[in-house]
Design an enzyme around this catalytic site. Structure first.
Site, PDB file in Angstrom:
ATOM      1  N   GLU A 107      60.712   9.447  -8.474  1.00  0.00           N
ATOM      2  CA  GLU A 107      60.695   9.383  -9.861  1.00  0.00           C
ATOM      3  C   GLU A 107      61.225  10.790 -10.377  1.00  0.00           C
ATOM      4  O   GLU A 107      61.262  11.579  -9.577  1.00  0.00           O
ATOM      5  CB  GLU A 107      59.129   9.609 -10.225  1.00  0.00           C
ATOM      6  CG  GLU A 107      58.757   9.649 -11.837  1.00  0.00           C
ATOM      7  CD  GLU A 107      57.117   9.697 -12.075  1.00  0.00           C
ATOM      8  OE1 GLU A 107      56.767   8.596 -12.328  1.00  0.00           O
ATOM      9  OE2 GLU A 107      56.764  10.756 -11.929  1.00  0.00           O
ATOM     10  N   GLU A 126      50.649   8.727 -14.728  1.00  0.00           N
ATOM     11  CA  GLU A 126      49.719   7.774 -13.901  1.00  0.00           C
ATOM     12  C   GLU A 126      48.671   7.576 -14.725  1.00  0.00           C
ATOM     13  O   GLU A 126      48.058   8.370 -15.675  1.00  0.00           O
ATOM     14  CB  GLU A 126      49.497   8.175 -12.664  1.00  0.00           C
ATOM     15  CG  GLU A 126      48.812   9.502 -12.314  1.00  0.00           C
ATOM     16  CD  GLU A 126      48.956   9.982 -10.941  1.00  0.00           C
ATOM     17  OE1 GLU A 126      49.765   9.790 -10.503  1.00  0.00           O
ATOM     18  OE2 GLU A 126      47.644  10.699 -10.708  1.00  0.00           O
ATOM     19  N   ARG A 146      38.800   6.120 -12.918  1.00  0.00           N
ATOM     20  CA  ARG A 146      37.586   6.814 -12.511  1.00  0.00           C
ATOM     21  C   ARG A 146      37.141   8.029 -13.402  1.00  0.00           C
ATOM     22  O   ARG A 146      38.110   8.387 -14.260  1.00  0.00           O
ATOM     23  CB  ARG A 146      37.790   7.516 -11.009  1.00  0.00           C
ATOM     24  CG  ARG A 146      38.988   8.330 -10.898  1.00  0.00           C
ATOM     25  CD  ARG A 146      38.972   9.017  -9.684  1.00  0.00           C
ATOM     26  NE  ARG A 146      40.397   9.683  -9.253  1.00  0.00           N
ATOM     27  CZ  ARG A 146      40.677  10.728  -9.675  1.00  0.00           C
ATOM     28  NH1 ARG A 146      39.952  11.467 -10.322  1.00  0.00           N
ATOM     29  NH2 ARG A 146      41.814  11.173  -9.355  1.00  0.00           N
TER      30      ARG A 146
END
Length: 469
Positions: free
Chosen positions: A214, A303, A307
């Site tokens: 990336e 990203e 959680r």
């Protein structure tokens, strides 16, 4: 000025959750036990032999030892965790963060066993956990995305992709975050040298060695949006956090709201967080992470973490919303009680992660026994910890001792309270990062809100070492 009052809690009215297994350890296990207590839910915690006498085991209604110290034989052992949940009559499993929290096979195994997984549905965990697939979802939702490759099978393919993107690039793990398997490479030789070790590290950390590359932003800030959804199609955000102060891609200090961002950009980042969560069909808590270019003032999707985050306390301090309670309520089928208009950020909060690492020796983790543990107390101070005198820091797990959060009506006051709290923290028996964190927070660059993700390596640590030499 006090932080916002916590939203009152009440027992869930959807699927009845009577007993929850906490598939984690340390401070997050203590935190989840507290949330279960608020809702009148019994808490069962799994432990390794290294943790069987620890604070979470003593606070829980019941503790089950599932294996020896190494995580692969205990906290990462899916059959052992499921056996503990079913054997104790639990109806849900809360994975916390780390370990199995973003493992889609574990989430699916819980559901297949008739257990409620306290987190996003398994399909969402799988899509979000695959960083390359998450990038495509973000792009389809109209969110800016950095130039990057799909998952790549070989170093040759990576070299070709990097040449097209342009160096420097980041080598990243497709299946996880937290800096594991991640490297900045400046040229093809470095990329080829790092490819195999990065794959090995990713395989060890996540059970999945796939990688992609990336675009790398040199003067970057790390901004993330806390999102919350339910099983009825509702999604909201609870503001953003700035996690720029980090070392080797591991966060050291976090704060909310993010300083020095144009208000229109802030709103665009928040809206993008909600757009991603809606596209994913998020039905729990999660965090959408963005990279912010300090030079161009542009942001891009980084990203998604499916959680609860380590740094969730600062969001709780500025919003008054108990995120773990809301996770449990959503898992129980309860509609969100809050709408976007109900959410406002008041004041400022900062969190410091206190670990048993020695900054003077390259932040090497130091196992040992804590002899004195006296956490700070005071107005606006919150400490999330499992530490106590006699606590043994083992080499099996991360070196986090505590998260210290400070709230204030302004950023300067929150920072002052944090530095005062760190000066009152007393720990003996193991070294900690507290003194370095205090130095960083008092540095003119942090006070001005101008740090970037490379600040510790380029300025903070060298300046600190010069100070203590």
């Amino acid at each position: 000025m006090a932080s916002p009052a916590m939203v009152p809690t009440a027992p869930p009215t959807g699927v009845s959750l009577r007993r929850v297994l906490i598939a984690n350890r340390g401070e997050i296990a203590v935190r989840i036990i507290g949330a279960c207590r608020k809702l009148g839910i019994e808490a069962v915690v799994v432990t390794s032999t290294a943790d069987r006498n620890g604070l979470p085991a003593r606070l829980a209604d019941r503790a089950v030892c599932i294996g020896p110290g190494p995580a692969g034989q205990s906290y990462l052992a899916i059959p052992a965790v499921l056996s503990a949940a079913l054997g104790t009559g639990c109806d849900a499993v809360h994975p916390g963060y780390g370990f199995l929290s973003e493992n889609p096979e574990f989430a699916a195994a819980c559901v297949a066993a008739g257990l409620v997984f306290v987190g996003p549905r398994p399909e969402a965990v799988a899509q979000a956990g695959d960083k390359a697939r998450a990038r495509e979802l973000a792009r389809s939702a109209g969110i800016p995305v950095l130039s990057g490759s799909p998952v790549l099978a070989t170093a040759d393919a990576a070299a070709a992709a990097a040449a097209e993107i342009g160096y420097p690039v980041l080598v990243k793990a497709a299946a996880g975050g937290g800096g594991r398997g991640m490297s900045v490479v400046e040229n093809e030789a470095e990329l080829r040298a790092r490819w195999s070790p990065a794959a090995t590290e990713a395989q060890s950390a996540f059970g999945d060695g796939r990688l992609y590359v990336e675009q790398f932003i040199r003067r970057a800030r790390h901004i993330e949006v806390q999102v919350l959804g339910d099983k009825h199609g509702h999604v909201i955000h609870l503001g953003e956090r700035d996690c720029t102060l980090q070392r080797r891609h591991q966060k050291v200090v976090e704060e909310s709201p993010a300083p020095n961002i144009p208000e229109q950009i802030r709103e665009d980042i928040r809206r993008s967080g909600v757009a991603f969560a809606a596209a994913l069909g998020l039905d729990s808590a999660g965090t959408v992470e963005f990279i912010y270019d300090a030079d161009t003032q542009r942001f891009a999707f980084l990203e998604f973490n499916a959680r609860i985050q380590v740094e969730h306390p600062i969001t709780e301090l500025v919003t008054g919303v108990d995120l773990v309670v809301e996770q449990l309520r959503s898992a129980a089928g309860e509609p969100l009680r809050l709408r976007q208009d109900d959410i406002s950020l008041t004041g400022h909060a900062i969190e410091v992660r206190v670990t048993t690492e020695d900054p003077a020796r390259g932040f090497i983790p130091n196992p040992g026994t804590v002899q004195v543990w006296e956490p700070p107390v005071g107005e606006g101070i919150r400490v999330d910890s499992h530490c106590e005198p006699g606590y043994v820091v083992t080499p099996y797990y991360d070196s986090l001792l505590a998260k210290i959060a400070a709230y204030g009506p302004t950023r300067d006051r929150a920072t002052d309270r944090m530095t005062e709290a760190l000066s009152r923290l007393r720990v003996t028996g193991v070294p900690t990062t507290a003194d370095f964190a205090r130095f960083a927070l008092d540095h003119p660059d942090f006070r001005a809100g101008t740090v970037t993700t490379d600040w510790i390596a380029a300025h903070g640590l060298p300046d600190y070492l010069e100070k203590i030499s």
